[in-house]
Design a protein around this motif. Structure first.
Motif, PDB file in Angstrom:
ATOM      1  N   MET A 680      44.112 -55.107  22.879  1.00  0.00           N
ATOM      2  CA  MET A 680      43.475 -54.634  21.658  1.00  0.00           C
ATOM      3  C   MET A 680      42.063 -54.129  21.900  1.00  0.00           C
ATOM      4  O   MET A 680      41.485 -53.467  21.025  1.00  0.00           O
ATOM      5  N   ALA A 681      41.490 -54.460  23.052  1.00  0.00           N
ATOM      6  CA  ALA A 681      40.100 -54.064  23.311  1.00  0.00           C
ATOM      7  C   ALA A 681      39.919 -52.547  23.284  1.00  0.00           C
ATOM      8  O   ALA A 681      39.001 -52.044  22.609  1.00  0.00           O
ATOM      9  N   PRO A 682      40.758 -51.763  23.996  1.00  0.00           N
ATOM     10  CA  PRO A 682      40.593 -50.307  23.902  1.00  0.00           C
ATOM     11  C   PRO A 682      40.808 -49.778  22.486  1.00  0.00           C
ATOM     12  O   PRO A 682      40.179 -48.791  22.083  1.00  0.00           O
ATOM     13  N   ILE A 683      41.679 -50.447  21.710  1.00  0.00           N
ATOM     14  CA  ILE A 683      41.951 -49.993  20.345  1.00  0.00           C
ATOM     15  C   ILE A 683      40.760 -50.261  19.438  1.00  0.00           C
ATOM     16  O   ILE A 683      40.384 -49.419  18.617  1.00  0.00           O
ATOM     17  N   GLY A 716      47.565 -45.583  19.628  1.00  0.00           N
ATOM     18  CA  GLY A 716      46.739 -45.832  20.806  1.00  0.00           C
ATOM     19  C   GLY A 716      47.153 -47.051  21.588  1.00  0.00           C
ATOM     20  O   GLY A 716      46.933 -47.119  22.804  1.00  0.00           O
ATOM     21  N   ILE A 717      47.773 -48.029  20.907  1.00  0.00           N
ATOM     22  CA  ILE A 717      48.186 -49.239  21.607  1.00  0.00           C
ATOM     23  C   ILE A 717      49.283 -48.944  22.624  1.00  0.00           C
ATOM     24  O   ILE A 717      49.490 -49.711  23.576  1.00  0.00           O
ATOM     25  N   ASP A 718      49.995 -47.817  22.429  1.00  0.00           N
ATOM     26  CA  ASP A 718      51.060 -47.448  23.365  1.00  0.00           C
ATOM     27  C   ASP A 718      50.548 -47.428  24.801  1.00  0.00           C
ATOM     28  O   ASP A 718      51.202 -47.938  25.725  1.00  0.00           O
ATOM     29  N   TYR A 719      49.394 -46.821  25.003  1.00  0.00           N
ATOM     30  CA  TYR A 719      48.868 -46.673  26.360  1.00  0.00           C
ATOM     31  C   TYR A 719      48.552 -48.036  26.973  1.00  0.00           C
ATOM     32  O   TYR A 719      48.849 -48.298  28.137  1.00  0.00           O
ATOM     33  N   SER A 720      47.980 -48.916  26.171  1.00  0.00           N
ATOM     34  CA  SER A 720      47.673 -50.260  26.659  1.00  0.00           C
ATOM     35  C   SER A 720      48.945 -51.039  26.961  1.00  0.00           C
ATOM     36  O   SER A 720      49.013 -51.784  27.939  1.00  0.00           O
ATOM     37  N   VAL A 721      49.964 -50.877  26.115  1.00  0.00           N
ATOM     38  CA  VAL A 721      51.232 -51.578  26.334  1.00  0.00           C
ATOM     39  C   VAL A 721      51.874 -51.135  27.639  1.00  0.00           C
ATOM     40  O   VAL A 721      52.358 -51.966  28.425  1.00  0.00           O
ATOM     41  N   HIS A 722      51.895 -49.845  27.902  1.00  0.00           N
ATOM     42  CA  HIS A 722      52.491 -49.347  29.138  1.00  0.00           C
ATOM     43  C   HIS A 722      51.723 -49.851  30.367  1.00  0.00           C
ATOM     44  O   HIS A 722      52.326 -50.243  31.372  1.00  0.00           O
ATOM     45  N   VAL A 723      50.405 -49.842  30.278  1.00  0.00           N
ATOM     46  CA  VAL A 723      49.598 -50.339  31.392  1.00  0.00           C
ATOM     47  C   VAL A 723      49.836 -51.836  31.597  1.00  0.00           C
ATOM     48  O   VAL A 723      50.045 -52.307  32.731  1.00  0.00           O
ATOM     49  N   TYR A 724      49.820 -52.602  30.518  1.00  0.00           N
ATOM     50  CA  TYR A 724      50.005 -54.051  30.612  1.00  0.00           C
ATOM     51  C   TYR A 724      51.385 -54.394  31.169  1.00  0.00           C
ATOM     52  O   TYR A 724      51.529 -55.261  32.040  1.00  0.00           O
ATOM     53  N   THR A 725      52.409 -53.707  30.651  1.00  0.00           N
ATOM     54  CA  THR A 725      53.784 -53.996  31.095  1.00  0.00           C
ATOM     55  C   THR A 725      53.961 -53.720  32.580  1.00  0.00           C
ATOM     56  O   THR A 725      54.493 -54.557  33.326  1.00  0.00           O
ATOM     57  N   ARG A 726      53.504 -52.578  33.031  1.00  0.00           N
ATOM     58  CA  ARG A 726      53.665 -52.239  34.452  1.00  0.00           C
ATOM     59  C   ARG A 726      52.836 -53.166  35.342  1.00  0.00           C
ATOM     60  O   ARG A 726      53.266 -53.563  36.424  1.00  0.00           O
ATOM     61  N   ALA A 792      42.488 -47.428  28.025  1.00  0.00           N
ATOM     62  CA  ALA A 792      43.618 -48.108  28.667  1.00  0.00           C
ATOM     63  C   ALA A 792      43.571 -47.981  30.181  1.00  0.00           C
ATOM     64  O   ALA A 792      44.124 -48.832  30.891  1.00  0.00           O
ATOM     65  N   LEU A 793      42.937 -46.935  30.700  1.00  0.00           N
ATOM     66  CA  LEU A 793      42.878 -46.715  32.150  1.00  0.00           C
ATOM     67  C   LEU A 793      41.545 -47.151  32.766  1.00  0.00           C
ATOM     68  O   LEU A 793      41.371 -47.038  33.983  1.00  0.00           O
ATOM     69  N   THR A 794      40.616 -47.617  31.949  1.00  0.00           N
ATOM     70  CA  THR A 794      39.322 -48.063  32.486  1.00  0.00           C
ATOM     71  C   THR A 794      38.970 -49.464  31.991  1.00  0.00           C
ATOM     72  O   THR A 794      38.903 -50.413  32.766  1.00  0.00           O
ATOM     73  N   LEU A 795      38.752 -49.610  30.687  1.00  0.00           N
ATOM     74  CA  LEU A 795      38.351 -50.900  30.142  1.00  0.00           C
ATOM     75  C   LEU A 795      39.436 -51.949  30.301  1.00  0.00           C
ATOM     76  O   LEU A 795      39.165 -53.074  30.753  1.00  0.00           O
ATOM     77  N   LEU A 796      40.675 -51.622  29.945  1.00  0.00           N
ATOM     78  CA  LEU A 796      41.762 -52.595  30.032  1.00  0.00           C
ATOM     79  C   LEU A 796      42.006 -53.060  31.469  1.00  0.00           C
ATOM     80  O   LEU A 796      42.162 -54.271  31.701  1.00  0.00           O
ATOM     81  N   PRO A 797      42.057 -52.177  32.474  1.00  0.00           N
ATOM     82  CA  PRO A 797      42.218 -52.658  33.855  1.00  0.00           C
ATOM     83  C   PRO A 797      41.128 -53.639  34.273  1.00  0.00           C
ATOM     84  O   PRO A 797      41.420 -54.647  34.938  1.00  0.00           O
TER      85      PRO A 797
END
Length: 814
Positions: A680-683, A716-726, A792-797
């Motif tokens: 949820m942070a990127p969102i 926007g959560i889609d991108y975080s979900v895909h990153v988290y799942t992988r 999703a590609l910077t903060l979430l990682p």
């Protein structure tokens, strides 16, 4: 997903057939679509605001007015007066018109030996060369209290004609007919007329909706085709995701037609929203499908979390990425669906339809798309290696016949020779993007402090912009300032105090002098409020009759002292001619209406202050007066004000609901770990940045832009979900946190980037819309997709790796 993959593998033909059948049924609804752009349509059944307006309509006729303005220099000539009279006569005969107030048919009360005489102020139209007579008409009308400030502007430069529509008529249709009539008169006479009012705005909105439908959807389709082509470089990579989402659009728009839900200013963007949003699921499916094709044989897996299964690339793609797609789709449904609880009817409809559309696109992407791929693979297998080129050439693969014969099943493998240019181009583009993403991942993981500082700066910038945020519920804002519709609206608003009216309905003993004096006092104070124009009521008629009966002695320009006198005045007036009393006073004389011209744009800028002052005056001057039983204040400006308040409340309610729903979904679906909350942070950053941008750029929160924040959460959560799942898949396969995240950014990052670019590009086409709020909506969605994908590609990682390493240290792992 294993069971779904098996169903797709075993019954692809049935899936395709059912999908096409449902599409054919829904397509019937496309021919039954209706349009409703009225302001009342945004309020639900039983709304107090609409009920109050309906009561006023029933007592005094319709409250919809068309206003027609022209230059006084053009009108007050022999030719101009003849044109105005002909136009007035034609308007009175027009279908759907209840009454017409014009200098050409207005009357005045004069004293006569037998009492009163009501005569037309224009009388006979001057002869073509009698300019002196025309000038005399202008002078007399400018001095009339019944015309000055109402049908003749305060400075005398413009003349107004008021056209009142009847009850239960199609305001947009009548408005269109009146506009055509005025245009014909203008073309034939050479005179220019400005035409405005709610019916004209409704009609113009309908025309803009049609224009947008003919341009936005094709433009969005073309843009997404371009994005898909650059991403996949194959015909299947373009056509299958596109076909999938177009089918979803047909389903939802067809349902609108079949169920009678009309198209309006908000739902007009629905096809573009679904096209841009729904394409994401097909993109992720095709990316994983190509990955299965490239690395699908035992020993070829390059991802630490990958487990090959030799049952065909399409079912394997469903099995491997299906859960992430479902998660992305469900959260998007939650984002759109949060608007279902809005107090604004049209926003509820949009939320429901958008949620349905995303669900349809999700279902089709997980069934129809892989089913078509399975059929293509089987067709290639039956045709053999020679004919596989025709069936699977666009995919850049070939069937391995010997493998299929040995295993009893068909397996698609990469072809180094067939369609080598398309495949080579696809691989080259993939390798280039992989290198860029690898560099990004390495930089993010090596310097997390830089990411933290950048986020802090963005938060500070957004917070400052947030305090500048404004709300705008003015329907005129749906028209570009340079358009004819807005130009005419602004001219009439400027010269006559507005194009709408505030209506004050008074019930009681209306002819009691105390009641009439209270109405007079309230009227005088209302005229002094900025944003309110001239006031007219039965008080004006009573005073005019009083003057006429006393030889125009100014001392008698007043309310009579007794109720009987007031009643006699009106009785004489009604016997003498038509003064339009039915628009001001009910037949039983127990209800009266005060009408106040209102500038809705000024009220919007004043944050509702104009109407607050009007309510205060009504409360002080009319409420509690002996003889007055009830006072209501209503009108289209009050509907707009109520809508502004509902926009604000709905904005925060839908945003909170979307955030809670999305957080609950990802928590329950991704392993019930609190680390999912990091998604949820990127969102949160995206939503804050959206409001900050709106504040800094002056973009208001209106009926359309109010949807952006909840949509940004769901999409926007889609991108975080895909990153988290992988990432979690890679961790489960034994990779170290940084290694797992780097692999995630490189491989899943490609789909995230393509998805974000596709969605943003699809929404960018709304910049060509005829409606400014729709253009603002598209720009904001594009911005939020860019911010959420980058987050999703910077903060979430950074957050996920930090959480994993902290957990490992607690467990004593190196």
């Amino acid at each position: 997903m294993t069971r779904l993959a098996e169903i797709v593998r075993r019954y692809p033909g049935a899936i395709v057939a059912v999908t096409l059948l449902v599409t054919a049924v829904c397509a019937v609804g496309l021919f039954r679509l209706t349009v409703d752009t009225s302001q009342r349509g945004f309020f639900p059944e039983g709304s107090p605001e609409v009920e109050a307006l309906d009561r006023a309509d029933e007592a005094f006729g319709g409250s919809d007015y068309i206003l027609i303005a022209a230059s006084s220099d053009d009108i007050f000539t022999p030719h101009g007066l003849q044109v105005l009279k002909d136009l007035t006569d034609a308007l009175q005969d027009a279908e759907g018109v209840s009454s017409v107030m014009s200098p050409a048919n207005m009357v005045e009360v004069r004293s006569a030996p037998w009492g009163l005489d009501v005569v037309e102020m224009l009388g006979e139209v001057p002869e073509p060369d009698d300019f002196d007579a025309a000038a005399d008409v202008r002078r007399r009308m400018s001095e009339s209290s019944m015309l000055s400030g109402i049908l003749i502007s305060e400075d005398g430069d413009h003349v107004l004609t008021l056209v009142q529509l009847g009850l239960d008529v199609d305001a947009g249709k009548v408005g269109g007919a009146v506009k055509r009539l005025v245009d014909d008169v203008s073309a034939a006479s050479g005179l220019d007329f400005a035409v405005s009012g709610a019916p004209i705005l409704n009609r113009s909105s309908e025309e803009h909706l049609i224009d947008d439908a003919l341009t936005l959807l094709p433009a969005a389709t073309a843009v997404i085709v371009g994005v898909l082509l650059l991403s996949f470089r194959t015909a299947a990579g373009v056509l299958l995701p596109l076909t999938t989402v177009l089918i979803g659009v047909v389903w939802v728009v067809g349902i609108m037609g079949l169920t009678g839900i009309p198209v309006n200013q908000i739902s007009a963007v629905l096809p573009v929203v679904l096209l841009s949003t729904g394409s994401a699921y097909g993109i992720h499916m095709m990316h994983r499908y190509y990955e299965e094709l490239h690395f699908g044989r035992p020993g070829d897996a390059r991802d630490a979390g990958y487990v090959p299964v030799a049952d065909g690339a399409a079912p394997r793609a469903v099995r491997s990425v299906g859960l992430a797609i479902v998660m992305a789709g469900v959260t998007t449904v939650a984002g759109f669906g949060s608007n279902v609880f809005s107090s604004i009817a049209r926003m509820r409809e949009f939320g429901l339809l958008a949620a349905m559309g995303v669900a349809c696109a999700l279902l089709i992407s997980l069934t129809f798309l892989p089913a078509v791929l399975v059929l293509l693979e089987r067709r290639g297998a039956r045709a053999g290696v020679a004919r596989a080129a025709g069936a699977l050439g666009s995919l850049g693969v070939r069937p391995d016949a010997s493998a299929g014969q040995r295993s009893g099943r068909h397996t698609a493998t990469p072809s180094p020779n067939h369609n080598s240019k398309a495949l080579a181009a696809n691989r080259t583009a993939s390798e280039q993007s992989s290198k860029l993403l690898a560099n990004l991942g390495a930089a993010v993981l090596r310097r997390p402090a830089v990411v933290a500082v950048a986020v802090a700066l963005l938060v500070a910038w957004s917070a400052v912009g947030l305090v500048r945020l404004q709300v705008d519920s003015d329907f005129a804002s749906f028209f570009d300032a340079r358009s004819v519709t807005r130009r005419d609206f602004d001219l009439i608003r400027r010269e006559f105090g507005g194009v709408d009216t505030v209506q004050i309905i008074i019930e009681g003993d209306i002819l009691e002098p105390a009641v009439l004096r209270a109405m007079e006092t309230a009227s005088l104070e209302l005229q002094q409020v900025p944003g309110l124009g001239r006031v007219f009521s039965v008080v004006d008629v009573v005073k005019q009759v009083s003057l006429a009966l006393h030889d125009n002695d100014p001392a008698w320009n007043r309310i009579p002292d007794t109720r009987d006198e007031a009643a006699q005045y009106l009785l004489l007036a009604s016997f003498s001619g038509d003064l339009g009393l039915e628009r001001m006073l009910s037949l039983d004389q127990t209800q009266a209406r005060i009408q106040v011209m209102a500038d809705s744009t000024m009220n919007a800028k004043a944050g509702g202050g104009t109407l607050d002052q009007a309510r205060d005056i009504v409360g002080r001057r009319l409420a509690g007066v002996p003889g007055i039983d009830r006072v209501d204040i209503t009108g289209l400006p009050l509907l707009g004000e109520a809508m502004g308040k509902q926009i604000v409340s709905s904005q925060f309610e839908s945003l909170a609901l979307a955030a809670v729903s999305v957080l609950a979904i990802i928590y329950l679906s991704l392993g019930r770990s609190w680390s999912t909350a990091l998604c949820m942070a990127p969102i949160a950053l995206t939503v804050l940045a959206n409001f900050g941008l709106m504040g800094w750029t002056g973009l208001p929160v209106n009926l359309v832009t109010a949807l952006v924040s909840s949509i940004a959460v769901g999409m926007g959560i889609d991108y975080s979900v895909h990153v988290y799942t992988r990432y979690t898949q890679n961790l489960a396969a034994g990779a170290a946190p940084r290694q797992a995240m780097l692999s995630t950014i490189v491989y899943t990052g490609q789909a995230v980037v393509v998805n974000a670019v596709s969605v943003a590009a699809g929404f960018i086409v709304t910049l060509t819309s005829k409606f400014p709020p729709v253009r603002q909506f598209g720009a904001l969605i594009s911005f939020t997709m860019a911010v959420s994908a980058l987050g999703a590609l910077t903060l979430l990682p950074v957050l996920l790796v930090a959480a994993s390493e902290r957990s490992m240290r607690k467990e004593g792992q190196p």
